[in-house]
Design an enzyme around this catalytic site. Sequence first.
Site, short mmCIF file in Angstrom:
data_model
loop_
_atom_site.label_atom_id
_atom_site.label_comp_id
_atom_site.label_asym_id
_atom_site.label_seq_id
_atom_site.Cartn_x
_atom_site.Cartn_y
_atom_site.Cartn_z
N ASP A 280 -16.32 71.15 -8.18
CA ASP A 280 -16.35 69.84 -8.21
C ASP A 280 -17.44 69.12 -7.38
OD1 ASP A 280 -15.15 67.53 -8.95
OD2 ASP A 280 -12.95 67.97 -8.32
N ASP B 54 -12.33 61.76 -15.12
CA ASP B 54 -10.97 62.43 -15.08
C ASP B 54 -10.23 61.77 -16.25
OD1 ASP B 54 -12.00 63.67 -12.77
OD2 ASP B 54 -9.95 63.04 -11.78
#
Length: 388
Positions: free
Chosen positions: A147, A204
């Site tokens: 990430d 997301d």
Amino acid sequence: MLFIIAVAILISFNSIYSLDNGLGKTPQMGWNSWNHFGCSINETIIRATADAFIATGLAQAGYNYINVDDCWASSRDQTTNYIIPDPIGFPSGMASLADYVHSRGLSFGLYSDAGIKTCAGRPGSYGFEDIDAQIYAQWKVDYLKYDNCYAGPTNKTIKERYERMRDALNRTGRPIFYSACEWGEMLPAIWFRAIANSWRTTTDISDRWISMLLNIDINDLFANFAAPHGFNDPDMLEVGNGGMTSTEYRTHMSLWSIAKAPLLIGCDVRQLSQETLEILRNSEVIAVNQDSLGIQGQKIRIDLEHDTEIWAGPLTDGSKAVLAFNRAHIINQTISVLFPDLGWKSTSRVKVRDLWLHKDLGEFQGNYTAFNIESHGAQMLKMTLITL
Ligand code: GLA
């Protein structure tokens, strides 16, 4: 013209220089904890998920990776800098968890971050890439999702930070699938092929129709950059989480499959409804996703008046995967697929098969018309040329 040549050069350059770890010939399939569990994750859930993969037939259908997302790590040892798993959620440690997942014939994945902290505030890997990669290899980790939170304090570019972990993983000598998650911000589709096996193209996903559509639409812009060993990732599946109808989830699965997106289940597989299982486990739909040609299907025609779309992409055997998609609120629409749109003549004869139903629909000349496609529904088809 110059722009087209430049893009063509970029694409061919892109497919030559893939990340050389031999992984990701087809999009990755498996499960990830984040969409359903967020931070409320522990080793009991992971073990039960691996068991459920076997019991439900998901493993047999091709789903392989069991990936623990954020919140498995708690701190770093002050002397050795080793990462320490959360002692409450993971008291047996990650090596024993990986062993358990492997004992089920499955592969095991973890999550970390190219900044100083993960998005949930756990320790990041920046500055500790080698020590983390070595311990992942020691634990027999097969997959890393990486990430991009808390990168500011590093003062380093995305390229440098993601390459540092790529090189650290390579140095372990263990093949570890490398999934980059920087939300598409620096257009990784265009240049991450030499860095990672897949790259997120979007922010997301959430368990809503609009979010799912937004992600697959953005992902579609980069279709030409996907190829074996490096695929676009519009984020994990929400199928089975309850925020969409079954029709919408079937469309979600159809879009991800035709677009060669990673099929990472994001629901609680310990308690799957029969309907969810049938959506996730359809062998002919999965076969499109896993087709070895690895060319991403794209949106090839839109009808703005009716809000319908045709998506299509080539398959290894010369046939085409096609989606006739009713995006509208309007119920029961008629959608025609014109064979010239697929690169065939208007006189071509074509065999059409419904992949969700495992049913041959017959032979058609010039075009195929799908009737009564419900609102938010799609017919997923395989079309095979008989005579040109
Ligand atoms: C980011 C990622 C998500 C998930 C969370 C975990 O938001 O994009 O997929 O990994 O972090 O904190």
